[in-house]
Design an enzyme around this catalytic site. Structure first.
Site, PDB file in Angstrom:
ATOM      1  CG  HIS A 105      -4.569   2.683  -0.945  1.00  0.00           C
ATOM      2  ND1 HIS A 105      -5.545   2.129  -0.158  1.00  0.00           N
ATOM      3  CD2 HIS A 105      -3.539   2.980  -0.090  1.00  0.00           C
ATOM      4  CE1 HIS A 105      -5.145   2.081   1.093  1.00  0.00           C
ATOM      5  NE2 HIS A 105      -3.928   2.609   1.163  1.00  0.00           N
TER       6      HIS A 105
ATOM      7  CG  HIS B   8       2.157  -0.031   4.372  1.00  0.00           C
ATOM      8  ND1 HIS B   8       1.818  -0.960   5.328  1.00  0.00           N
ATOM      9  CD2 HIS B   8       1.073   0.780   4.207  1.00  0.00           C
ATOM     10  CE1 HIS B   8       0.567  -0.723   5.738  1.00  0.00           C
ATOM     11  NE2 HIS B   8       0.106   0.328   5.067  1.00  0.00           N
TER      12      HIS B   8
ATOM     13  CG  HIS C  47      -3.591   7.001   2.696  1.00  0.00           C
ATOM     14  ND1 HIS C  47      -3.778   7.008   4.067  1.00  0.00           N
ATOM     15  CD2 HIS C  47      -3.296   5.719   2.374  1.00  0.00           C
ATOM     16  CE1 HIS C  47      -3.589   5.790   4.540  1.00  0.00           C
ATOM     17  NE2 HIS C  47      -3.298   4.980   3.536  1.00  0.00           N
TER      18      HIS C  47
ATOM     19  CG  ASP D  87      -2.081  -0.886   1.161  1.00  0.00           C
ATOM     20  OD1 ASP D  87      -2.089  -1.763   0.269  1.00  0.00           O
ATOM     21  OD2 ASP D  87      -2.993  -0.738   1.989  1.00  0.00           O
TER      22      ASP D  87
END
Length: 265
Positions: free
Chosen positions: A139, A235, A143, A88
């Site tokens: 995503h 991540h 964020h 991510d």
């Protein structure tokens, strides 16, 4: 002297001593004592070039409350024995290329959940992700942890903008998944993602590498929690990912041996 002459003489003396001609002495006595001098007046403030605008706090946007449990419709397993690695918050120019190098060396593929602003800044990394056989996942644009709680029109605008940034880097790119930042899902974001042709991707193994534990701790947590069909959250962006990078060879070797690793479909 005669009394009348004495009286006239006395009256003349009084007028001479008290002042005469303009009646000022008599006027001051009639008006009372002299006034006390005033204190100096305060200086006038210098005029400013222009009045300062009053700063007001913008009203906070209302968001719906989070549900007490995860909504239906989330993808949480691979659907088979193999496990999936997901990364991510990238693409990041410092960490994503090194993660890609580790995956290529191990001959495994993963799913990259990319942030729209990062895809716009680093389109060459989005192209490399696709070129090397990895899967893409939306995503969100920047964020936004509260995105799923906002009105559906805002959610749609955000997800559409992110897909556009991905496809600006790779025209015609397939983006089959959406992952909500922070895993803060609502049924509304699941619905919007589905309407845009994306399945909502969650996870069931989280070593919390975002908290920057050691590489050994990350590896240990993944090894302990992984099961057949697990979706592992890692991540490649959003901060210093040195420990995640160092853990990759060890956890990949272990997962590949026990379950096999494949990108999500």
């Amino acid at each position: 002297m005669r009394p009348r002459a004495v009286l006239a003489t006395g009256l003349a003396l009084l007028l001479l001593l008290g002042g005469c001609g303009d009646g000022t002495a008599v006027g001051r006595r009639a008006a009372g004592p002299d006034p006390v001098a005033s204190a100096p007046l305060p200086a006038e403030p210098a005029p400013s070039a222009s009045p300062r605008p009053t700063r007001t706090t913008p009203p906070r946007r209302l968001v719906r409350p989070l549900p007490t449990k995860l909504p239906a419709g989330l993808r949480r397993t691979t659907g088979g024995r193999t496990v999936a690695l997901t990364f991510d918050d990238g693409p990041d120019p410092s960490w994503t290329p090194q993660v890609l190098d580790r995956l290529r060396a191990a001959r495994v593929t993963a799913t990259f959940c990319v942030v729209g602003t990062q895809a716009r800044r680093h389109p060459e990394l989005v192209r490399r992700i696709v070129r090397e056989g990895h899967q893409l996942c939306n995503h969100s644009w920047n964020h936004d942890l509260d995105l799923a709680r906002r009105p559906a029109t805002e959610i749609r605008r955000d997800l559409t903008r992110t897909n556009a940034a991905i496809r600006a880097a790779v025209p015609g790119a397939q983006v089959p998944f959406y992952r909500q930042p922070g895993g803060r899902w609502t049924s509304e974001v699941v619905t919007v993602a589905r309407q845009l042709g994306m399945r909502s991707l969650h996870w069931n193994v989280d070593p919390q590498d975002w908290g920057k534990p050691t590489a050994a701790t990350i590896t240990k947590r993944v090894r302990a929690a992984a099961r057949p069909g697990s979706v592992v959250l890692l991540h490649d962006g959003g901060g210093d990912r040195k420990a995640t990078l160092a853990a990759c060879p060890h956890l990949i070797t272990d997962l590949k041996r026990r379950f096999g690793i494949a990108r999500l479909r």
